[in-house]
Write a protein that holds these residues in place. Structure first.
Motif, PDB file in Angstrom:
ATOM      1  N   TYR A 245      48.817  91.268  97.619  1.00 33.52           N
ATOM      2  CA  TYR A 245      49.025  92.582  98.219  1.00 33.52           C
ATOM      3  C   TYR A 245      50.407  92.693  98.841  1.00 33.52           C
ATOM      4  O   TYR A 245      51.039  91.701  99.191  1.00 33.52           O
TER       5      TYR A 245
ATOM      6  N   SER B 200      53.701  97.474 103.633  1.00 32.35           N
ATOM      7  CA  SER B 200      54.872  98.315 103.873  1.00 32.35           C
ATOM      8  C   SER B 200      55.399  98.039 105.281  1.00 32.35           C
ATOM      9  O   SER B 200      54.751  97.353 106.083  1.00 32.35           O
TER      10      SER B 200
ATOM     11  N   GLU C 193      51.055  99.350 106.128  1.00 33.71           N
ATOM     12  CA  GLU C 193      50.093  99.827 105.133  1.00 33.71           C
ATOM     13  C   GLU C 193      49.998  98.816 103.990  1.00 33.71           C
ATOM     14  O   GLU C 193      50.997  98.335 103.471  1.00 33.71           O
ATOM     15  N   GLU C 194      48.757  98.498 103.614  1.00 33.74           N
ATOM     16  CA  GLU C 194      48.520  97.519 102.551  1.00 33.74           C
ATOM     17  C   GLU C 194      48.338  98.214 101.204  1.00 33.74           C
ATOM     18  O   GLU C 194      47.630  99.209 101.104  1.00 33.74           O
ATOM     19  N   LYS C 195      48.982  97.659 100.192  1.00 30.63           N
ATOM     20  CA  LYS C 195      48.804  98.126  98.818  1.00 30.63           C
ATOM     21  C   LYS C 195      48.435  96.915  97.975  1.00 30.63           C
ATOM     22  O   LYS C 195      49.168  95.915  97.955  1.00 30.63           O
TER      23      LYS C 195
END
Length: 118
Positions: free
Chosen positions: A43, A46, A50-52
Protein backbone atom coordinates in the motif's frame (compact mmCIF):
# COMPACT_ATOMS: atom_id res chain seq x y z
CA UNK A 1 20.39 -23.45 -11.62
CA UNK A 2 16.64 -23.06 -11.30
CA UNK A 3 15.13 -20.08 -9.49
CA UNK A 4 13.46 -22.50 -7.06
CA UNK A 5 16.93 -23.91 -6.24
CA UNK A 6 18.25 -20.39 -5.68
CA UNK A 7 15.46 -19.76 -3.19
CA UNK A 8 16.38 -22.92 -1.26
CA UNK A 9 20.14 -22.32 -1.37
CA UNK A 10 20.37 -18.57 -0.84
CA UNK A 11 17.04 -17.58 0.72
CA UNK A 12 16.63 -16.72 4.37
CA UNK A 13 13.32 -17.95 5.84
CA UNK A 14 11.47 -15.33 7.87
CA UNK A 15 8.23 -15.35 9.86
CA UNK A 16 6.00 -12.39 10.64
CA UNK A 17 2.81 -11.99 12.62
CA UNK A 18 -0.49 -10.53 11.46
CA UNK A 19 -0.05 -6.74 11.57
CA UNK A 20 3.75 -6.78 11.18
CA UNK A 21 5.40 -4.76 8.44
CA UNK A 22 7.98 -6.36 6.16
CA UNK A 23 9.03 -2.83 5.26
CA UNK A 24 7.58 0.68 5.39
CA UNK A 25 7.20 3.29 2.69
CA UNK A 26 10.40 5.34 2.79
CA UNK A 27 12.66 2.45 3.93
CA UNK A 28 15.70 1.41 1.95
CA UNK A 29 15.54 -2.32 1.32
CA UNK A 30 18.09 -4.53 -0.43
CA UNK A 31 16.01 -7.69 -0.64
CA UNK A 32 13.12 -9.19 -2.50
CA UNK A 33 10.81 -11.75 -0.94
CA UNK A 34 8.86 -14.83 -1.89
CA UNK A 35 5.71 -15.33 0.18
CA UNK A 36 5.35 -18.98 1.15
CA UNK A 37 2.45 -18.71 3.59
CA UNK A 38 -0.01 -15.99 4.59
CA UNK A 39 -1.30 -12.82 2.94
CA UNK A 40 0.37 -9.45 2.43
CA UNK A 41 -0.90 -6.01 1.47
CA UNK A 42 1.25 -3.56 -0.46
CA UNK A 43 0.00 0.00 0.00
CA UNK A 44 0.86 3.65 -0.49
CA UNK A 45 0.37 6.39 2.10
CA UNK A 46 -0.24 9.91 0.84
CA UNK A 47 1.26 12.91 2.64
CA UNK A 48 -2.05 13.38 4.47
CA UNK A 49 -2.05 9.73 5.66
CA UNK A 50 -4.60 8.39 3.16
CA UNK A 51 -3.97 4.74 2.27
CA UNK A 52 -4.22 3.42 -1.27
CA UNK A 53 -3.89 -0.31 -1.82
CA UNK A 54 -1.33 -1.27 -4.44
CA UNK A 55 -1.89 -5.04 -4.38
CA UNK A 56 -2.41 -8.15 -2.30
CA UNK A 57 0.34 -10.77 -2.35
CA UNK A 58 -0.50 -14.45 -2.07
CA UNK A 59 1.72 -17.50 -1.48
CA UNK A 60 4.13 -18.20 -4.32
CA UNK A 61 4.38 -14.57 -5.39
CA UNK A 62 7.52 -12.46 -5.49
CA UNK A 63 7.40 -9.02 -3.86
CA UNK A 64 9.76 -6.16 -3.20
CA UNK A 65 10.52 -2.59 -4.18
CA UNK A 66 12.50 -2.59 -7.41
CA UNK A 67 13.18 1.13 -6.92
CA UNK A 68 14.86 0.28 -3.63
CA UNK A 69 16.75 -2.89 -4.59
CA UNK A 70 17.83 -1.89 -8.09
CA UNK A 71 17.92 1.92 -8.09
CA UNK A 72 18.96 2.12 -4.38
CA UNK A 73 16.08 4.52 -3.67
CA UNK A 74 13.58 4.37 -0.83
CA UNK A 75 10.51 2.15 -1.08
CA UNK A 76 7.51 3.91 -2.58
CA UNK A 77 5.10 1.63 -0.68
CA UNK A 78 4.76 -0.33 2.54
CA UNK A 79 4.26 -4.09 2.89
CA UNK A 80 2.00 -5.32 5.69
CA UNK A 81 1.07 -8.83 6.86
CA UNK A 82 -2.68 -9.41 6.89
CA UNK A 83 -2.13 -12.87 8.38
CA UNK A 84 0.74 -14.63 10.10
CA UNK A 85 3.13 -15.06 7.19
CA UNK A 86 6.25 -16.94 6.13
CA UNK A 87 8.59 -15.48 3.53
CA UNK A 88 11.94 -16.21 2.00
CA UNK A 89 14.24 -13.19 1.81
CA UNK A 90 16.69 -12.95 -1.11
CA UNK A 91 19.49 -10.41 -1.34
CA UNK A 92 18.99 -8.66 -4.69
CA UNK A 93 22.66 -7.82 -5.28
CA UNK A 94 23.60 -11.47 -4.76
CA UNK A 95 20.91 -12.56 -7.22
CA UNK A 96 22.29 -10.11 -9.78
CA UNK A 97 25.79 -11.57 -9.40
CA UNK A 98 24.50 -15.13 -9.78
CA UNK A 99 22.34 -14.48 -12.85
CA UNK A 100 25.33 -12.96 -14.64
CA UNK A 101 27.03 -16.37 -14.44
CA UNK A 102 24.04 -18.61 -15.25
CA UNK A 103 21.92 -18.05 -18.36
CA UNK A 104 19.19 -20.46 -17.27
CA UNK A 105 18.86 -18.72 -13.91
CA UNK A 106 18.90 -15.32 -15.63
CA UNK A 107 16.04 -16.34 -17.92
CA UNK A 108 14.00 -17.69 -15.01
CA UNK A 109 14.64 -14.53 -13.00
CA UNK A 110 13.51 -12.37 -15.92
CA UNK A 111 10.34 -14.46 -16.06
CA UNK A 112 9.78 -13.89 -12.32
CA UNK A 113 10.37 -10.15 -12.68
CA UNK A 114 7.89 -9.96 -15.58
CA UNK A 115 5.23 -11.69 -13.46
CA UNK A 116 6.11 -9.37 -10.59
CA UNK A 117 5.76 -6.33 -12.85
CA UNK A 118 2.30 -7.35 -13.97
Amino acid sequence: MLFSELIKLKGQPLRFLDGDHIFHQGDKVGSIYVLTEGLLKAYYLSDDGEEKIKSFIQPGELVGSLASVYMKETCSFGLLCLQDSALVQLDFDEIQRLVQKDLRLANEFIEQLLKFGM
